[in-house]
Design a protein around this motif. Structure first.
Motif, mmCIF file in Angstrom:
data_model
loop_
_atom_site.group_PDB
_atom_site.id
_atom_site.type_symbol
_atom_site.label_atom_id
_atom_site.label_comp_id
_atom_site.label_asym_id
_atom_site.label_seq_id
_atom_site.Cartn_x
_atom_site.Cartn_y
_atom_site.Cartn_z
ATOM 1 N N LYS A 146 0.839 -1.197 0.000
ATOM 2 C CA LYS A 146 0.000 0.000 0.000
ATOM 3 C C LYS A 146 0.875 1.249 0.000
ATOM 4 O O LYS A 146 1.882 1.297 0.716
ATOM 5 N N VAL A 147 0.499 2.211 -0.813
ATOM 6 C CA VAL A 147 1.250 3.467 -0.866
ATOM 7 C C VAL A 147 0.318 4.624 -0.548
ATOM 8 O O VAL A 147 -0.890 4.558 -0.808
ATOM 9 N N LYS B 240 3.700 8.065 -12.585
ATOM 10 C CA LYS B 240 5.147 7.968 -12.781
ATOM 11 C C LYS B 240 5.636 6.607 -12.284
ATOM 12 O O LYS B 240 5.097 6.050 -11.321
ATOM 13 N N GLU B 241 6.699 6.130 -12.925
ATOM 14 C CA GLU B 241 7.202 4.799 -12.571
ATOM 15 C C GLU B 241 7.783 4.745 -11.168
ATOM 16 O O GLU B 241 7.898 3.674 -10.583
ATOM 17 N N ASP B 242 8.152 5.932 -10.626
ATOM 18 C CA ASP B 242 8.780 5.870 -9.300
ATOM 19 C C ASP B 242 7.784 5.552 -8.178
ATOM 20 O O ASP B 242 8.185 5.350 -7.040
ATOM 21 N N VAL B 243 6.492 5.478 -8.486
ATOM 22 C CA VAL B 243 5.551 5.022 -7.448
ATOM 23 C C VAL B 243 5.798 3.559 -7.105
ATOM 24 O O VAL B 243 5.349 3.066 -6.077
ATOM 25 N N PHE B 244 6.533 2.869 -7.988
ATOM 26 C CA PHE B 244 6.792 1.439 -7.763
ATOM 27 C C PHE B 244 8.155 1.188 -7.112
ATOM 28 O O PHE B 244 8.573 0.051 -7.000
ATOM 29 N N LYS B 245 8.850 2.257 -6.687
ATOM 30 C CA LYS B 245 10.241 2.072 -6.274
ATOM 31 C C LYS B 245 10.367 1.147 -5.066
ATOM 32 O O LYS B 245 11.376 0.466 -4.903
ATOM 33 N N GLU B 246 9.333 1.085 -4.257
ATOM 34 C CA GLU B 246 9.405 0.206 -3.078
ATOM 35 C C GLU B 246 8.818 -1.180 -3.351
ATOM 36 O O GLU B 246 8.896 -2.061 -2.494
ATOM 37 N N ALA B 247 8.223 -1.343 -4.510
ATOM 38 C CA ALA B 247 7.528 -2.606 -4.785
ATOM 39 C C ALA B 247 8.520 -3.695 -5.209
ATOM 40 O O ALA B 247 9.493 -3.417 -5.905
ATOM 41 N N LYS B 248 8.219 -4.921 -4.778
ATOM 42 C CA LYS B 248 9.100 -6.041 -5.121
ATOM 43 C C LYS B 248 8.814 -6.481 -6.560
ATOM 44 O O LYS B 248 7.655 -6.621 -6.959
ATOM 45 N N VAL C 1 7.094 -7.804 -13.210
ATOM 46 C CA VAL C 1 5.858 -7.210 -12.689
ATOM 47 C C VAL C 1 6.103 -6.588 -11.307
ATOM 48 O O VAL C 1 6.711 -7.219 -10.445
ATOM 49 N N ARG C 2 5.640 -5.373 -11.124
ATOM 50 C CA ARG C 2 5.573 -4.749 -9.797
ATOM 51 C C ARG C 2 4.157 -4.227 -9.620
ATOM 52 O O ARG C 2 3.522 -3.848 -10.610
ATOM 53 N N ALA C 3 3.693 -4.178 -8.374
ATOM 54 C CA ALA C 3 2.327 -3.694 -8.139
ATOM 55 C C ALA C 3 2.251 -2.926 -6.823
ATOM 56 O O ALA C 3 2.970 -3.253 -5.859
ATOM 57 N N VAL C 4 1.416 -1.899 -6.798
ATOM 58 C CA VAL C 4 1.112 -1.156 -5.560
ATOM 59 C C VAL C 4 -0.379 -0.811 -5.570
ATOM 60 O O VAL C 4 -1.014 -0.820 -6.631
ATOM 61 N N ALA D 256 -2.101 -0.349 -9.169
ATOM 62 C CA ALA D 256 -1.309 -0.054 -10.369
ATOM 63 C C ALA D 256 -0.234 -1.115 -10.543
ATOM 64 O O ALA D 256 0.298 -1.657 -9.561
ATOM 65 N N PHE D 257 0.044 -1.414 -11.802
ATOM 66 C CA PHE D 257 1.055 -2.422 -12.145
ATOM 67 C C PHE D 257 2.102 -1.779 -13.052
ATOM 68 O O PHE D 257 1.760 -0.999 -13.952
ATOM 69 N N LEU D 258 3.353 -2.134 -12.827
ATOM 70 C CA LEU D 258 4.427 -1.762 -13.754
ATOM 71 C C LEU D 258 4.894 -3.044 -14.430
ATOM 72 O O LEU D 258 5.349 -3.977 -13.756
ATOM 73 N N LEU D 259 4.732 -3.086 -15.745
ATOM 74 C CA LEU D 259 5.054 -4.292 -16.517
ATOM 75 C C LEU D 259 6.192 -3.951 -17.469
ATOM 76 O O LEU D 259 6.087 -2.993 -18.242
ATOM 77 N N THR D 260 7.265 -4.705 -17.411
ATOM 78 C CA THR D 260 8.386 -4.430 -18.321
ATOM 79 C C THR D 260 8.817 -5.728 -19.007
ATOM 80 O O THR D 260 8.808 -6.805 -18.396
ATOM 81 N N TRP D 261 9.153 -5.599 -20.273
ATOM 82 C CA TRP D 261 9.621 -6.757 -21.035
ATOM 83 C C TRP D 261 10.505 -6.296 -22.186
ATOM 84 O O TRP D 261 10.465 -5.128 -22.580
#
Lengths: 377, 282
Positions: free
Chosen positions: B26-27, B37-45, B71-74, B81-86
């Motif tokens: 939770k953020v 912004k992608e930095d909302v995921f900076k703490e996500a595993k 995959v990262r999620a918060v 929100a999910f950050l997906l990179t490939w």
């Protein structure tokens, strides 16, 4: 995979869906001995259906020059090359594989995917004369005789369409009432699977609407008992549209059944691909028979022979005269006493034409009008 | 087909054991804000999720082009929100004939119990999808490409009811012009400018997907150095769709398309089983 009956190849074949023939099947017969590639059909279609953005390159009806022309480029040789050698003896079922049977497990049909540049040459200079006569032939050492013929093509509204088989969204359907194959314009997402899979390359992607489109068989006209625009506007009168029956229910008084089943002079093109296409061609008599056999199957030679014997067949002559004589769909015909008559679905007479037009010979000089006339033989 | 089914079933079980859970912490941010912004995921595993070429229905890809997605999620208690990179060596937005768009999709079961089949759900067991396409993002940013953008050397004479000098045609409406644009005339959302880079979709099996109007989700993609990074955000409770509850496990599936390699539609790389999504409680 389900098995379906394909009468054109004389056997059952694999198809992704169960076989279900429509109540009646849209079909066109073309007499290739008469086509002059005037492209009136192409323009009739173009102005009716494909004048919008994204349709600039589209010719749902096109006329190409064989053996070298093709729209898209090399559509026929490329699918044949993919399919490889497949054997088919005369009066026997196809031994080889269809595009469905030859497909990899990952695909619904064997295919190639035409790219942008392949759509850039719709009969552009295909039949230009090769050099000035006094200069001799410009192209030397061709590996075959110098011949060509014109091939007008629409969607074949196949009994077993590869476009329909390949669409993962089930956005393509075949109408039960007339067998016309349509792409649901509200459902298509432009995956292009139909463009890949149709071996005749009659599905086309619209980059402006981002969905695929194809020949609609002029279904609004057909619903009113009228032939498609490409047929109505054929100035060479080489075409007739009607409804074809499978051979086991063919009627001798049905114009299309007569030409395809009764006389056996009109043949489907590339039947070996296995789609049971419903545009039929009277093969050109002057083209090499080997080429015709490749394009129309092992019956091509017999079809040419029968066509050359039509002078002795007043009924077939009468039917050929009925081609292009009316905008209406002829459901039956009769030839008697030198007159050919065409009828609608309820048996009402639509048109009557003389099998041979009366000959009027006039004096070369008309004394009354004081003018010289030329009689055209 | 039977072989493919059993193969998929075996791999599905394997995947269930091998797949790691996605943790959504939770953020204290508002994740409904666009763009995120992608930095909302900076703490996500970050978890690495294995994909493979969609094996169930033809036409399908012969090889796995995208073997993994990170995959990262918060979540913020209302949105997730999910950050997906490939990895994708080229950026593809579709446009001309035979060109397809890069894309990614997140899949959610509409009901958690019982879970629908991961392969697009089945009848009466629907799935809810967020489908981001580079093509749609281009639409939103620049508008859909005109034919003259796609084919600068093309010279069409004219289009119906579309003349520089409208003259007496002043009364021609856009609706009348759309008659000559078959996809638009039929009301196909694919043919109109996409205002969002993300389509929300319901599906009850392969080939059944249909777009939901007025999607609530949003997304933003960025391609650099041979990788896509796409942020997808949705409300925890989607209207008539899937509902995620903090503190309770949910499930997701993933799919990636490399448009430049002709991946489109069923030609995609997918997760073979549901991945557990663990959301931190309130």
């Amino acid at each position: 995979m389900p098995k379906v009956k394909n009468w054109q190849i004389g056997r059952e074949m694999e198809y992704p869906y169960e076989g279900q023939r429509p109540k009646r099947q849209w079909a066109i017969v073309f007499d290739l001995n008469k086509c002059i590639a005037c492209q009136t059909c192409t323009l009739a279609c173009k102005t009716t259906w494909t004048s919008g953005q994204g349709q600039e390159y589209m010719f749902w009806n096109n006329v190409e020059t064989k053996p070298y022309g093709g729209y898209p480029l090399g559509w026929d040789v490329r699918i044949l090359e993919k399919l490889g050698r497949q054997d088919w003896e005369k009066n026997a079922p196809l031994e080889g594989k269809t595009v469905f049977e030859a497909a990899a497990p990952t695909e619904r049909a064997l295919h190639f995917f035409p790219k942008d540049e392949d759509w850039m040459y719709p009969n552009n200079g295909e039949d230009d004369c090769a050099g000035r006569v006094e200069g001799g032939c410009h192209i030397k050492d061709l590996p075959h005789d110098r011949w060509f013929f014109y091939l007008p093509r629409t969607c074949a509204h196949c009994t077993y369409p590869a476009c329909l088989a390949a669409c993962p969204r089930k956005a393509i359907y075949k109408r039960a009432e007339d067998g016309i194959v349509l792409i649901d314009q509200s459902r298509c997402k432009g995956y292009g699977e139909c463009v890949r899979a149709c071996p005749y390359k009659k599905s086309m992607y619209n980059p402006a609407t981002r969905v695929s489109e194809k020949c609609v068989g002029c279904y609004p006209a057909v619903e009113q008992g009228l032939q498609p625009m490409c047929v109505q506007n054929c100035i060479g009168k080489i075409r007739i549209m009607g409804f074809i029956s499978p051979p086991w229910t063919a009627r001798a008084d049905n114009p299309v059944d007569y030409l395809v089943h009764k006389k056996g002079i009109a043949l489907p093109y590339y039947p070996q691909l296995g789609l049971e296409p419903n545009i039929y061609y009277i093969p050109p008599v002057h083209a090499p028979r080997e080429y015709l056999a490749q394009m129309f199957g092992p019956q091509a030679d017999d079809a040419v022979k029968r066509y050359l014997e039509l002078r002795q067949d007043p009924i077939a002559q009468g039917l050929l005269v009925l081609m292009g004589s009316t905008d209406c769909i002829l459901h039956s015909f009769k030839v008697a006493d030198g007159l050919a008559s065409g009828y609608d679905e309820k048996g009402g007479e639509i048109v009557q034409v003389p099998v041979v037009e009366p000959l009027h010979a006039r004096a070369a000089y008309d004394e009354k009008l004081a003018t010289v006339r030329t009689n055209t033989p | 087909m039977r072989t493919a089914f059993w193969m998929a079933a075996i791999l599905s079980n394997l995947g269930a054991h091998l797949g790691a859970d996605i943790m959504a912490g939770k953020v204290a941010l508002d994740l409904s804000v666009q763009p995120l912004k992608e930095d909302v995921f900076k703490e996500a595993k970050e978890e690495v999720v294995t994909l493979m070429a969609q094996p169930m229905v033809a036409p399908r890809p012969a090889t796995t082009l995208t073997p993994e997605i990170r995959v990262r999620a918060v979540h913020d208690g209302h949105w997730i929100a999910f950050l997906l990179t490939w990895a994708d060596t080229e950026r593809s937005e579709a446009g001309r004939l035979g060109e397809f768009s890069d894309a990614v999709a997140l899949e959610f079961p509409v009901k958690e119990e019982p879970l629908p089949p991961i392969f697009m759900g089945t009848k009466d067991m629907p799935v809810h999808l967020l489908h981001w396409r580079a093509q749609y993002q281009r639409d939103r940013e620049k508008g859909p490409p005109e034919m003259k953008d796609l084919y600068p050397n093309m010279n069409p004479d004219m289009y119906p009811m579309d003349f520089k000098d409208q003259g007496k045609l002043q009364g021609i409406s856009e609706e009348m012009r759309e008659v000559y644009s078959h996809g638009k005339a039929a009301g196909n959302p694919q043919s109109y400018r996409k205002e969002s880079a993300v389509d929300e979709i319901f599906a009850e099996g392969f080939g059944s997907s249909s777009i939901i109007h007025n999607p609530q989700s949003h997304g933003e993609g960025r391609w650099s150095d041979g990788r896509w990074a796409v942020v997808l955000a949705r409300p925890l409770a989607l209207v008539n769709g899937s509902v995620l509850v903090p503190g309770q496990p949910g499930h997701i599936g993933l799919a990636v398309w490399q448009g430049g390699q002709d991946e489109v539609g069923a030609r995609k790389c997918v997760t073979m089983s549901w991945i557990t999504l663990l959301m931190a409680g309130e």
